[in-house]
Design an enzyme around this catalytic site. Structure first.
Site, PDB file in Angstrom:
ATOM      1  N   HIS A  57      -1.436 -10.950  -8.776  1.00 18.99           N
ATOM      2  CA  HIS A  57      -2.021 -10.212  -9.910  1.00 18.99           C
ATOM      3  C   HIS A  57      -1.500 -10.771 -11.238  1.00 18.99           C
ATOM      4  CE1 HIS A  57      -2.060  -6.638  -6.914  1.00 18.99           C
ATOM      5  NE2 HIS A  57      -3.318  -6.960  -7.114  1.00 18.99           N
ATOM      6  N   LYS A 101      -7.933   6.518  -1.208  1.00 18.21           N
ATOM      7  CA  LYS A 101      -6.828   5.898  -0.467  1.00 18.21           C
ATOM      8  C   LYS A 101      -5.541   6.650  -0.816  1.00 18.21           C
ATOM      9  CE  LYS A 101      -8.220   1.203  -1.471  1.00 18.21           C
ATOM     10  NZ  LYS A 101      -7.704  -0.056  -2.012  1.00 18.21           N
ATOM     11  N   ARG A 119      -9.550 -14.598  -3.944  1.00 15.39           N
ATOM     12  CA  ARG A 119      -8.562 -15.302  -3.132  1.00 15.39           C
ATOM     13  C   ARG A 119      -9.215 -16.230  -2.124  1.00 15.39           C
ATOM     14  NH1 ARG A 119      -5.638  -9.783  -2.075  1.00 15.39           N
ATOM     15  NH2 ARG A 119      -7.795  -9.270  -2.499  1.00 15.39           N
ATOM     16  N   SER A 148      -1.411  -6.770  -1.916  1.00 14.45           N
ATOM     17  CA  SER A 148      -0.470  -5.642  -1.953  1.00 14.45           C
ATOM     18  C   SER A 148      -0.235  -5.112  -0.539  1.00 14.45           C
ATOM     19  CB  SER A 148      -1.013  -4.517  -2.839  1.00 14.45           C
ATOM     20  OG  SER A 148      -1.193  -4.980  -4.153  1.00 14.45           O
TER      21      SER A 148
HETATM   22  P1  ADP Z   1      -8.452  -3.361  -5.300  1.00 14.80           P
HETATM   23  O1  ADP Z   1      -7.842  -2.169  -4.643  1.00 14.80           O
HETATM   24  O2  ADP Z   1      -9.507  -3.065  -6.328  1.00 14.80           O
HETATM   25  O3  ADP Z   1      -8.809  -4.508  -4.365  1.00 14.80           O
HETATM   26  P2  ADP Z   1      -6.103  -4.827  -5.967  1.00 14.80           P
HETATM   27  O4  ADP Z   1      -4.989  -4.230  -6.724  1.00 14.80           O
HETATM   28  O5  ADP Z   1      -5.849  -5.128  -4.523  1.00 14.80           O
HETATM   29  O6  ADP Z   1      -7.308  -3.885  -6.206  1.00 14.80           O
HETATM   30  O7  ADP Z   1      -6.616  -6.152  -6.681  1.00 14.80           O
HETATM   31  C1  ADP Z   1      -7.154  -6.154  -7.964  1.00 14.80           C
HETATM   32  C2  ADP Z   1      -7.817  -7.486  -8.229  1.00 14.80           C
HETATM   33  O8  ADP Z   1      -6.849  -8.532  -8.126  1.00 14.80           O
HETATM   34  C3  ADP Z   1      -8.939  -7.876  -7.269  1.00 14.80           C
HETATM   35  O9  ADP Z   1      -9.930  -8.576  -8.000  1.00 14.80           O
HETATM   36  C4  ADP Z   1      -8.261  -8.806  -6.300  1.00 14.80           C
HETATM   37  O10 ADP Z   1      -9.187  -9.717  -5.730  1.00 14.80           O
HETATM   38  C5  ADP Z   1      -7.299  -9.503  -7.226  1.00 14.80           C
HETATM   39  N1  ADP Z   1      -6.148 -10.047  -6.494  1.00 14.80           N
HETATM   40  C6  ADP Z   1      -5.304  -9.393  -5.683  1.00 14.80           C
HETATM   41  N2  ADP Z   1      -4.368 -10.222  -5.165  1.00 14.80           N
HETATM   42  C7  ADP Z   1      -4.638 -11.451  -5.675  1.00 14.80           C
HETATM   43  C8  ADP Z   1      -4.072 -12.760  -5.495  1.00 14.80           C
HETATM   44  N3  ADP Z   1      -3.052 -12.965  -4.674  1.00 14.80           N
HETATM   45  N4  ADP Z   1      -4.623 -13.784  -6.181  1.00 14.80           N
HETATM   46  C9  ADP Z   1      -5.685 -13.568  -6.991  1.00 14.80           C
HETATM   47  N5  ADP Z   1      -6.292 -12.386  -7.173  1.00 14.80           N
HETATM   48  C10 ADP Z   1      -5.777 -11.342  -6.532  1.00 14.80           C
END
Ligand code: ADP
Length: 163
Positions: free
Chosen positions: A17, A41, A90, A128
């Site tokens: 992130h 969630k 990703r 996460s």
């Molecule tokens: P959500 O619950 O909406 O998926 P996340 O907190 O998991 O939210 O992720 C928010 C954004 O960050 C999403 O667009 C996700 O694809 C991106 N993201 C999460 N992890 C990574 C990573 N390792 N590299 C690039 N983008 C990421």
């Protein structure tokens, strides 16, 4: 002035992130990291904890701020005066759902466009969910999250196990 909203659950924020936040902050004037108050969630960290970890870890970026929001992301973006939505990609597996979200958002509000950043290769596997899983077994997550987050994960899982 181009303002962008970067929405997500951030449960917790990872180096993946932060990589997206840093890169977005170089191409737009202001990035608002928008933490979803998620009713469906059950998150590990409360909304206050998630916002606090993001504020701690983004404090060196002058044009980044962190807010929480409820409801539709497009409504939040409009309220904030943002016309760009930032998302990270990703793997190909992210593509289908991300495209669907982007198209839905654009049809809900045609003034809003989504900007995708492809992940840096070293974070392509990182989520996460993976971080929570690894931390729950007491394994080292220092390569995945900043020290502030690592500390909170340790506290959270020792609370849970009653240690
Ligand atoms: P959500 O619950 O909406 O998926 P996340 O907190 O998991 O939210 O992720 C928010 C954004 O960050 C999403 O667009 C996700 O694809 C991106 N993201 C999460 N992890 C990574 C990573 N390792 N590299 C690039 N983008 C990421």
């Amino acid at each position: 002035m181009v303002r962008a909203v970067y929405p997500g659950s951030f449960d917790p924020v990872t180096y993946g992130h932060l990589d997206i936040i840093e890169r977005a902050s170089r191409v737009v004037d202001e990035v608002i990291v928008a933490v979803l108050v998620n009713s469906s969630k059950k998150p590990l960290f409360s909304i206050e904890e998630r916002v606090c970890m993001l504020r701690e870890t983004t404090r060196y970026f002058p044009n980044v701020r962190v807010e929480n929001f409820q409801g539709l992301t497009v409504d939040f973006a409009k309220k904030m005066g943002a016309r760009v939505m930032v998302r990270g990609l990703r793997a190909v597996s992210d593509f289908e759902s991300e495209m669907q979200i982007a198209q839905t958002n654009h049809s809900l509000n045609p003034e809003i466009d989504t900007m995708f950043f492809t992940t840096s290769l070293e974070y392509a596997f990182l989520s996460s969910t993976i971080v929570r899983e690894v931390a729950s077994y007491g394994s080292d997550v220092s390569g995945f999250v900043p020290p502030e987050v690592e500390k909170r994960l340790k506290e959270k899982y020792s609370e849970k196990s009653g240690l």
